[in-house]
Design a protein around this motif. Structure first.
Motif, short mmCIF file in Angstrom:
data_model
loop_
_atom_site.label_atom_id
_atom_site.label_comp_id
_atom_site.label_asym_id
_atom_site.label_seq_id
_atom_site.Cartn_x
_atom_site.Cartn_y
_atom_site.Cartn_z
N VAL A 32 9.85 7.30 2.57
CA VAL A 32 9.92 7.33 1.10
C VAL A 32 8.62 7.92 0.55
CG1 VAL A 32 10.27 6.01 -1.01
CG2 VAL A 32 11.45 5.35 1.07
N ASP A 33 7.48 7.52 1.13
CA ASP A 33 6.19 8.07 0.70
C ASP A 33 6.22 9.58 0.83
OD1 ASP A 33 5.57 5.37 2.50
OD2 ASP A 33 4.49 5.42 0.59
N LEU A 34 6.70 10.06 1.98
CA LEU A 34 6.75 11.48 2.27
C LEU A 34 7.65 12.20 1.25
CD1 LEU A 34 7.32 12.92 5.81
CD2 LEU A 34 8.74 13.65 3.96
N SER A 35 8.78 11.56 0.91
CA SER A 35 9.73 12.23 0.01
C SER A 35 9.19 12.37 -1.40
CB SER A 35 11.07 11.48 0.00
OG SER A 35 10.94 10.26 -0.70
N PHE A 36 8.28 11.50 -1.80
CA PHE A 36 7.80 11.49 -3.18
C PHE A 36 6.41 12.08 -3.36
CE2 PHE A 36 7.48 10.66 -7.47
CZ PHE A 36 6.75 9.55 -7.86
N ILE A 37 5.52 11.92 -2.37
CA ILE A 37 4.12 12.35 -2.53
C ILE A 37 4.01 13.84 -2.84
CG2 ILE A 37 3.64 12.74 -0.06
CD1 ILE A 37 1.18 11.50 -2.79
N THR A 38 4.97 14.63 -2.36
CA THR A 38 4.87 16.07 -2.56
C THR A 38 4.95 16.45 -4.05
OG1 THR A 38 7.25 16.34 -2.14
CG2 THR A 38 5.76 16.55 -0.26
N PHE A 39 5.59 15.60 -4.86
CA PHE A 39 5.66 15.85 -6.30
C PHE A 39 4.28 15.71 -6.94
CE2 PHE A 39 10.10 16.43 -7.43
CZ PHE A 39 10.76 15.98 -6.29
N TYR A 40 3.40 14.95 -6.30
CA TYR A 40 2.06 14.73 -6.84
C TYR A 40 1.31 16.03 -7.03
CZ TYR A 40 -2.71 12.96 -7.33
OH TYR A 40 -3.97 12.70 -7.78
N SER A 41 1.59 17.01 -6.19
CA SER A 41 0.90 18.30 -6.33
C SER A 41 1.29 19.01 -7.63
CB SER A 41 1.17 19.19 -5.12
OG SER A 41 2.55 19.46 -5.02
N TRP A 42 2.37 18.58 -8.26
CA TRP A 42 2.82 19.16 -9.52
C TRP A 42 2.40 18.32 -10.73
CZ3 TRP A 42 7.19 22.90 -10.42
CH2 TRP A 42 7.40 23.72 -9.30
N PRO A 92 0.82 -1.22 0.00
CA PRO A 92 0.00 0.00 0.00
C PRO A 92 0.85 1.27 0.00
CG PRO A 92 -0.23 -1.19 2.09
CD PRO A 92 0.58 -2.05 1.20
N TYR A 93 1.98 1.22 0.70
CA TYR A 93 2.89 2.37 0.74
C TYR A 93 4.31 1.87 0.48
CZ TYR A 93 -1.00 4.47 3.29
OH TYR A 93 -2.24 4.93 3.65
N PHE A 94 5.21 2.79 0.10
CA PHE A 94 6.62 2.43 -0.05
C PHE A 94 7.14 1.89 1.28
CE2 PHE A 94 7.87 3.63 -4.27
CZ PHE A 94 6.93 4.57 -4.66
N GLY A 95 6.60 2.44 2.38
CA GLY A 95 7.03 2.02 3.71
C GLY A 95 6.43 0.69 4.14
N TRP A 124 -1.46 4.92 -5.50
CA TRP A 124 -0.69 5.14 -4.26
C TRP A 124 -0.86 6.57 -3.78
CZ3 TRP A 124 3.36 8.71 -4.58
CH2 TRP A 124 4.09 8.91 -3.38
N ALA A 125 -0.79 7.52 -4.71
CA ALA A 125 -0.90 8.93 -4.34
C ALA A 125 -2.26 9.22 -3.71
CB ALA A 125 -0.66 9.83 -5.55
N LYS A 126 -3.29 8.68 -4.31
CA LYS A 126 -4.65 8.92 -3.77
C LYS A 126 -4.80 8.30 -2.38
CE LYS A 126 -6.80 9.76 -8.18
NZ LYS A 126 -7.50 9.22 -9.37
N ARG A 127 -4.13 7.16 -2.18
CA ARG A 127 -4.13 6.53 -0.85
C ARG A 127 -3.46 7.46 0.15
NH1 ARG A 127 -1.47 1.99 -2.34
NH2 ARG A 127 -3.38 1.34 -3.34
N CYS A 128 -2.32 8.03 -0.23
CA CYS A 128 -1.60 8.95 0.67
C CYS A 128 -2.45 10.17 0.99
CB CYS A 128 -0.29 9.43 0.03
SG CYS A 128 0.95 8.16 -0.14
N LEU A 129 -3.23 10.64 0.01
CA LEU A 129 -4.04 11.84 0.21
C LEU A 129 -5.16 11.63 1.20
CD1 LEU A 129 -4.00 13.30 -3.36
CD2 LEU A 129 -3.75 14.65 -1.28
N GLN A 130 -5.44 10.37 1.54
CA GLN A 130 -6.44 10.11 2.56
C GLN A 130 -5.91 10.43 3.95
OE1 GLN A 130 -7.80 6.11 1.86
NE2 GLN A 130 -8.61 6.68 -0.15
N LYS A 131 -4.62 10.60 4.06
CA LYS A 131 -4.03 10.99 5.34
C LYS A 131 -4.19 12.48 5.52
CE LYS A 131 -0.21 9.44 6.93
NZ LYS A 131 -0.65 8.69 8.12
N GLU A 132 -4.59 12.87 6.72
CA GLU A 132 -4.83 14.29 6.99
C GLU A 132 -3.58 15.13 6.78
OE1 GLU A 132 -6.55 14.89 10.82
OE2 GLU A 132 -6.71 17.07 10.52
N SER A 133 -2.43 14.62 7.25
CA SER A 133 -1.18 15.40 7.15
C SER A 133 -0.84 15.71 5.70
CB SER A 133 -0.02 14.64 7.81
OG SER A 133 0.18 13.40 7.15
#
Lengths: 219, 231
Positions: free
Chosen positions: A153-163, A143-146, A185-194
């Protein structure tokens, strides 16, 4: 001494976003200071004289620079909740490797997608997809790189999704068609509030990048 | 499968390869050094580092770890009975990591530029290398706090990151006829460099300047002999 945390940042920066997500994951209160990169503040120049770049975390008056170094610092100081890096050394080394891969490869390739034209742009797009596909293979069926939980790793890459929306419009590409697992994966990460609260609106980012593109490409 | 079976894939001239070897020496860990042939990559390397296909690779009980500084941190975290390589304080760790990244991304990039540049460009790279050394001299003062190394009494992460470039620094001085580490401008680093190179963990893996100089000439000749790049 009270924990005084200040973040010098720039809203569209995918590097700054990493720090914002880490701070949110740990529930840390901080003061956010927006920098105008065309007119850098004396504080920024004082706190990061070597690179003069954001993000800079200022903890009790002491600066920490470089987004992944800051994230590791946050993880080590606020180690009572939401660990970002795995605890086992081999897993940690793998996490550091892939975050380093994101750093070394994703930004450079993506930059070619939005700031160049013609042959250079086509080569950039090819490179960009190769890199994303390498990451897709690494993600596999997790579900996640972690693994089961969102991590470094998820944190380091998900921020590029906004671009991604900006890359798609300006580069005329379809990321979901080429790399569906990455989008899932990105949509899964976006379910996290942070993550959801940190990532800026994709349209806003697109307008910002479209403006920047004018400096490189005359159309 | 042997427990604690440690291999390092590398090449003797590479400063990056030196780093895990120094770290393993600090921890008194026995390892097998598998030397890659120049200009060809072994099957083992391609299997162990399919992403970058580069040395060094640490293979610990058949598990590969790649990227020199990541390997050093891994070594520090696994072999905890030996002396610590990273500082214990998180802020100091951040400072060591920052300067290690600076050395790799900014300073050594200028050193490499110097190798192939000509004329005005060469002077520009040289200025950048010297400016970088002035910054590192200042960092040394702050990190060492009057002690022998960036890490204090013992070699730490930043000593390994920067010290691994000293052999190439000496070669660059000879090839360019310049003094980069200078008693007048960088007195702290001059003495630090002597101590670092003399350290038991470093001596056996730091190449001799003459040998590296020969290798550097061989590399330069190879680059000149190569066909001109297509435009």
């Amino acid at each position: 001494m009270a924990n005084e945390v200040v973040l010098l940042d720039f809203w569209p920066s995918m590097f700054g976003m990493r720090v914002r997500i880490a701070l949110a994951e740990k529930g840390i209160k901080y003061e956010y200071k927006e920098e105008d990169l065309k007119n850098k503040s004396p504080l920024l120049l004082e706190m990061n004289p070597i690179n003069k770049k954001i993000p800079v975390l200022i903890h009790n008056g002491k600066p920490v620079c470089e987004s992944l170094i800051i994230v590791q610092y946050i993880d080590e100081v606020w180690n009572d909740k939401s660990p970002l890096l795995p605890s086992e050394p081999y897993q940690r080394a793998q996490a550091r490797f892939w975050a380093d891969f994101v750093d070394k490869k994703v930004y450079g390739a993506s930059r070619k997608v939005w700031s160049t034209t013609g042959e250079e742009e086509e080569a950039g797009k090819k490179e960009f997809f190769e890199i994303l596909k390498t990451l897709e293979v690494e993600l596999g069926d997790k579900p996640y790189f972690g693994g089961e939980t969102f991590g470094y790793v998820d944190l380091s890459f998900i921020t590029f999704y906004s671009w991604f929306h900006a890359y798609e419009v300006l580069g005329n590409i379809n990321i979901e068609a080429e790399c569906p697992k990455i989008i899932a994966w990105a949509k899964r990460c976006l379910q996290k509030e942070s993550v959801a609260k940190t990532l800026p609106d994709q349209k806003k980012v697109y307008e910002f990048v479209a403006q920047m593109r004018k400096r490189f490409v005359s159309e | 499968m042997a427990k604690n079976d440690v291999k390092v894939l590398g090449a003797w001239p590479s400063p990056y390869v030196m780093r895990p070897r120094i770290a393993l020496n600090i921890k008194s860990v026995n390892y097998e050094f598998l030397e890659e042939k120049f200009d060809s990559k072994s099957e083992l390397l391609l299997q162990s580092n399919p992403v970058h296909k580069k040395v060094p690779v640490l293979i610990h009980d058949d598990k590969p770890i790649c990227e020199s500084m990541i390997i050093v941190e891994y070594i520090d975290e696994v072999w905890t009975s030996g002396p610590s390589i990273l500082p214990s304080d998180p802020y100091d760790r951040a400072i060591h990591r920052f300067w290690a990244a600076y050395v790799d991304e900014k300073w050594f990039a200028a050193m490499k530029g110097l190798r192939s540049a000509q004329g005005e460009e060469r002077k520009a790279f040289l200025d950048r290398v010297i400016e970088g050394l002035a910054l590192l001299e200042e960092a040394f003062g702050k990190c060492s706090k009057g002690k022998a190394f960036f890490g204090g009494d013992r070699i730490g992460l930043l000593d390994i990151a920067f010290g691994s470039f000293l052999a190439w620094l000496k070669v660059t001085e000879k090839v360019n006829g310049v003094k980069l580490l200078d008693e007048a401008k960088t007195p702290g680093l001059v003495k630090w460099a002597e101590r670092f190179c003399a350290d038991a963990a470093v001596k056996s893996v730091m190449p001799e300047t003459e040998k590296l100089l020969e290798f550097s000439k061989f590399l330069a000749a190879k680059m000149k002999g190569a066909p001109p790049p297509k435009n």
